[in-house]
Design an enzyme around this catalytic site. Structure first.
Site, PDB file in Angstrom:
ATOM      1  N   ARG A  21       1.477   1.435  13.151  1.00 38.33           N
ATOM      2  CA  ARG A  21       2.857   0.968  13.369  1.00 38.33           C
ATOM      3  C   ARG A  21       3.644   1.951  14.222  1.00 38.33           C
ATOM      4  O   ARG A  21       4.555   1.569  14.952  1.00 38.33           O
ATOM      5  CB  ARG A  21       3.552   0.772  12.018  1.00 38.33           C
ATOM      6  CG  ARG A  21       2.978  -0.363  11.176  1.00 38.33           C
ATOM      7  CD  ARG A  21       3.814  -0.611   9.938  1.00 38.33           C
ATOM      8  NE  ARG A  21       3.272  -1.683   9.129  1.00 38.33           N
ATOM      9  CZ  ARG A  21       2.521  -1.508   8.047  1.00 38.33           C
ATOM     10  NH1 ARG A  21       2.224  -0.269   7.661  1.00 38.33           N
ATOM     11  NH2 ARG A  21       2.063  -2.547   7.370  1.00 38.33           N
ATOM     12  N   SER A  38     -10.025  -1.055   1.082  1.00 32.55           N
ATOM     13  CA  SER A  38      -8.695  -0.977   0.483  1.00 32.55           C
ATOM     14  C   SER A  38      -8.645  -1.876  -0.751  1.00 32.55           C
ATOM     15  O   SER A  38      -8.746  -3.099  -0.642  1.00 32.55           O
ATOM     16  CB  SER A  38      -7.622  -1.416   1.486  1.00 32.55           C
ATOM     17  OG  SER A  38      -6.340  -1.351   0.923  1.00 32.55           O
ATOM     18  N   ASN A  41      -7.339   0.502  -7.050  1.00 31.84           N
ATOM     19  CA  ASN A  41      -8.195   1.206  -8.012  1.00 31.84           C
ATOM     20  C   ASN A  41      -7.539   1.364  -9.380  1.00 31.84           C
ATOM     21  O   ASN A  41      -8.227   1.467 -10.390  1.00 31.84           O
ATOM     22  CB  ASN A  41      -8.650   2.558  -7.454  1.00 31.84           C
ATOM     23  CG  ASN A  41      -7.515   3.418  -6.967  1.00 31.84           C
ATOM     24  OD1 ASN A  41      -6.367   2.984  -6.893  1.00 31.84           O
ATOM     25  ND2 ASN A  41      -7.807   4.650  -6.626  1.00 31.84           N
ATOM     26  N   CYS A  42      -6.206   1.370  -9.421  1.00 33.36           N
ATOM     27  CA  CYS A  42      -5.526   1.451 -10.723  1.00 33.36           C
ATOM     28  C   CYS A  42      -5.755   0.194 -11.555  1.00 33.36           C
ATOM     29  O   CYS A  42      -5.569   0.212 -12.780  1.00 33.36           O
ATOM     30  CB  CYS A  42      -4.023   1.660 -10.516  1.00 33.36           C
ATOM     31  SG  CYS A  42      -3.600   3.237  -9.752  1.00 33.36           S
TER      32      CYS A  42
END
Length: 328
Positions: A21, A38, A41-42
């Site tokens: 960006r 991506s 993971n939590c």
């Protein structure tokens, strides 16, 4: 300018998206050792428990999305083996084929994460013993549990595991043994620093990669973010290790800002997290009692005995008076 980002998930993926960006012309290569670049993971424990039913709900952005929307070259199943800081190159290996290639960089961002700690105990490699770090880890655990299991978790003082009548027998320091079909180690993580060490990067006293408030390592062209780094504790001002996705995301964006020429600083980590617990929620923030004791700070209060007994009663009611999950 060519930027290589090692590791995706929270820190690396946030860095890649933010950098694109800010700079439309930068050549960005992101490599990830696993199959997904991506993911949340939590949310892995919640997927194991069934709260998050579909594995696809964990996936945030795919390799194709990064390529099509951000013009970022993403290579999954690609491991960074070593770094030559002098030549500004990274040796990459395809984990499926074993093929190696060498890529040059102008700036390098390390986001290797922190693998689960595996205690050096007998039997830790037996079938049915797991860690929870990746989406494939969660998938394998779910498959094992769906076959019908007794689960053993917790912070017990284990001394070893062995197979017994087709199941797992866990021995503890108290001399007691506990039968289980599956054992999940959730006793912490250790920063992944092997790659950083190949570049001669400074490792801090806590065992993580030492970085500045601009996320720069001891090599000014190499940055590091996420669970592998040491951060300044917002409360104590001391170096610490905080493996949380929120700080990793923030660190990834700051690294991208600095690479793109912006003056951006990381102000430290307070270490705030929350977990669902038997229909309620438990949250914590700031320095732990263990940390404060280590620093010689006695200006703190701990929960009363009545509160501890109340919490223990809730756990006993949920699991029974002698819950398997609270082995001594």
């Amino acid at each position: 300018m060519k930027v290589i980002i090692v590791g995706g998930v929270a820190g690396g993926a946030s860095c890649a998206a933010r950098l694109r960006r800010l700079d439309e012309k930068a050549e960005i290569l992101m490599v990830e050792r696993g199959p997904y670049v991506s993911y949340a993971n939590c949310g892995l424990p919640y997927h194991v428990s069934g709260v998050i039913e579909k594995e696809a709900s964990l996936l945030v952005a795919s390799e194709k999305l990064f390529h099509d929307q951000f013009a970022i070259d993403v290579r999954t199943h690609c491991e960074a083996v070593s770094i030559s800081a002098k030549d500004k190159t990274v040796l990459l290996r395809n984990v499926l084929t074993g093929e190696t290639t060498t890529e040059s960089y102008d700036k390098l961002v390390l986001s290797p994460g922190a693998p689960s700690f595996c205690p050096p105990l007998p039997g830790v490699d037996l079938p049915g013993i797991f860690h929870v770090r990746t989406v494939p880890d969660a998938r394998t655990i779910r498959q094992w549990i769906e076959s019908g299991t007794t689960l053993l978790t917790g912070m017990a003082n284990y001394t070893g595991m062995q197979m017994d009548n087709g199941g797992i027998e866990v021995q503890t320091m108290s001399g007691k043994t506990y039968p289980a079909d599956i054992v999940i180690f959730a006793i912490g993580v250790r920063p992944e620093t092997k790659l950083a060490q190949t570049a001669g990067i400074e490792i801090g006293e806590c065992g993580g990669i030492r970085v500045s408030d601009s996320m720069q390592t001891s090599d000014p062209d190499i940055y590091a973010v996420g669970d592998a780094i040491e951060v300044k504790d917002f409360v104590t001002g001391k170096w610490s290790l905080v493996a949380l996705a929120g700080p990793a995301n923030r660190q990834g964006r700051i690294a991208a800002d600095v690479i793109a020429g912006r003056d951006s600083k990381y102000r430290g980590t307070q270490g705030t997290s929350i977990i669902g617990l038997f229909g309620g929620a438990a949250a914590w923030t700031g320095a732990s009692e263990k940390t404060l004791k280590r620093l010689g700070d006695d200006d703190y209060e701990t929960p009363s005995d009545d509160l501890v007994k109340h919490l223990q009663a809730i756990i006993d009611e949920a699991f029974g008076r002698t819950p398997v999950s609270t082995a001594p």
